[in-house]
Design an enzyme around this catalytic site. Structure first.
Site, short mmCIF file in Angstrom:
data_model
loop_
_atom_site.label_atom_id
_atom_site.label_comp_id
_atom_site.label_asym_id
_atom_site.label_seq_id
_atom_site.Cartn_x
_atom_site.Cartn_y
_atom_site.Cartn_z
N ALA A 32 -4.75 -10.18 -13.37
CA ALA A 32 -5.33 -11.41 -13.09
C ALA A 32 -5.75 -11.68 -11.67
CB ALA A 32 -4.22 -12.47 -13.48
N HIS A 37 -5.41 -11.28 -3.84
CA HIS A 37 -5.19 -9.89 -3.99
C HIS A 37 -6.30 -8.88 -3.23
CE1 HIS A 37 -3.55 -11.55 -7.95
NE2 HIS A 37 -2.38 -10.77 -7.29
#
Length: 285
Positions: A32, A37
């Site tokens: 996700a 990230h």
């Protein structure tokens, strides 16, 4: 970009990179993916030649009443984002293979797991330490990159690396935020539009505490109380507000370099965590 699902494939990919003289960086995720990230991947690319990213929703770090089944899984979107970010190898182990039948080993880190998330989510950091230790042994990176948003997790990983003599350098990347200050999180997707607007009050309260500290407010108890009041006034259910040393996670009786205010709140069915340094300190890498 190569995507692998088995340990032999992973080790083959890493060995091939090492055989060509490349250093290995590793970013552990649960998928996700969002810009936070991708910032970890970008930082990893500056720290080593070959970047491995794992995507694995780790069941050991979820309690029975938490959102394991609800946790978002978007593998095709994740793959596209990682390809665009320049990851070299993506490791997507299967839960049944990763924790094979009869798996009965756990890694327990003491001290830094007390209080905060460790108190509110018993067993959570045992699951985190176990999966990260296992991934470290599988990937064998030279460097690993974690995000500062998960302050206590970083402290746990740092302590584990030191205590178990992992030959891995830990790099801690800054929190990535939305324009209104909300820290990026996969769980932000759970928020309704109204809850999303409310959620911005969390970083606002933490940055307000930093402003107070900058203007001479040095009592951690006062800063914690003022911040908790602000969060409750904003309609949050507050799990905790604490001012800690980010390496030991011990509550501070007075502000010192690196002192960080951390909080966890609930809005609707969604739990949010965040932290903001109150005083400048050494880089936590």
């Amino acid at each position: 970009m190569i995507t692998v699902t088995s340990l032999p494939e992973l080790r083959g990919g890493v060995a091939g990179a090492r055989d060509s003289g490349k250093s290995i960086a590793f970013v552990a995720t649960m998928g996700a993916l969002h810009a936070g990230h991708l910032a970890l991947v970008a930082r990893a690319k500056t720290e080593a030649d070959f970047v491995v990213v794992s995507i694995f929703v780790n069941p050991l770090q979820f309690a029975a009443n938490e959102d394991l089944a609800r946790y978002p899984r978007v593998p095709e979107k994740d793959a596209a984002l990682l390809d665009g970010a320049g990851a070299d190898l993506v490791y997507r182990p299967d839960e049944g293979t990763f924790y094979a039948k009869g798996f009965s080993t756990a890694v327990e880190v003491s001290g830094v797991t007390e209080g905060g998330e460790g108190e509110v989510r018993p067993g959570h950091f045992r699951g985190v330490a176990t999966v990260v230790a296992k991934l470290f042994l599988q990937v064998t990176p030279d460097v690993t990159v974690f995000g500062r948003k998960d302050l206590q997790q970083v402290a746990v990983v740092r302590r584990m690396i030191q205590d178990l003599d992992f030959p891995i350098r830990l790099v801690v990347a800054d929190t990535v935020r939305e324009q209104d200050g909300l820290a990026l999180s996969s769980r932000n997707a759970y928020l309704s539009p109204e809850e999303r607007r409310q959620a911005a009050a969390l970083p606002r309260a933490l940055f307000a505490a930093r402003e107070l500290a900058a203007h001479g407010a040095g009592d951690p108890n006062l800063l914690s109380r003022v911040t908790r009041d602000a969060l409750e006034d904003a309609g949050f259910e507050v799990d905790y507000v604490q001012i800690v040393d980010p390496e030991t996670m011990r509550p501070l009786e007075r502000l010192s370099p690196g002192a960080t205010i951390a909080a966890a709140v609930r809005v609707g069915r969604t739990r949010l965590i965040d932290n903001v340094p109150l005083l400048a300190g050494p880089e936590g890498g």
